[in-house]
Design a protein around this motif. Sequence first.
Motif: not given
Length: 288
Positions: A66-81
């Motif tokens: 969940x930490x990885x998801x949050x970090x990656x979501x913060x540097x992207x705009x459209x892609x889902x996780x």
Amino acid sequence: MRFSYQVGMCDPDHYLPLAKAAEQAGYHGIAIPDSICYPQEASSKYPYNKDGSREFLESVPFVESLIAVAAMAAVTERIRFATFVYKLAVRQAPIVAKQVQGIQVLSGNRFDFGIGISPWEEDFAVCGVPWDKRGKRFDEQIAILRGLETGEYFGYSGEMHRMPANKMNPVPTQPTALLIGGHTEPALKRAAQVGDGWMCAGANLAELEAYIGRIQQLRAEYGTADKPFRVFTTGQNAFTKEGIEKLESIGVTDVIIGFRNVYEMEDDQPLEKKIAMLNWYAGEFMHG
């Protein structure tokens, strides 16, 4: 067909650039594996590789998913996780609910929660959670996740959980999809009855078709056949156009693409090669 790129079990410095590269290449999503720890001693057998061994995980880095998801979501705009899959049964459901709600609010509802029990008794021992009645515990956790996401007061009284009424804020503007992992009959029943989808950890085409057929049969029995439902599987059969068409024909909606057998191969590829490979796949099979 939707395509996700698997990020995880790799150098932690690769997570963010791979997420950005996958979004730029046009992948629909990113899949993130989950593991808590590697116990010094273990007797459990892993159900998803040929020999049941787990030594392949001993020195593999796992950023908490969940930490990885949050970090990656913060540097992207459209892609889902999507977690593939998160070992919910060894965690505290209200804490997890709060974490997931935060991810959804901050990412714009870009998270699909793949959840499971964990096949390893040692995970339960490390977390101080009983191994017995783990399926019942998991079922109650699903109810708690859904109840707390409404934003209204919600309490729970079950066989495994007692939770006084409370509400959480902020909550997502749309329900989080819960994708159920596991190949056993109880897992398939759970996916068909209460899930928004099912995640397959790996199977040949005949096995996969049988699993999906059973889920479809169960959904008809439970009266859930009209609900939207996604089926995720690993992408070993998705490296030809014919293979992708076959997966679609048996009901697969989402393929998770990786470029190594994680049970047998270490992650020793440089970042630049990984990005080149994910771009190659996108050009060859996703945009052709």
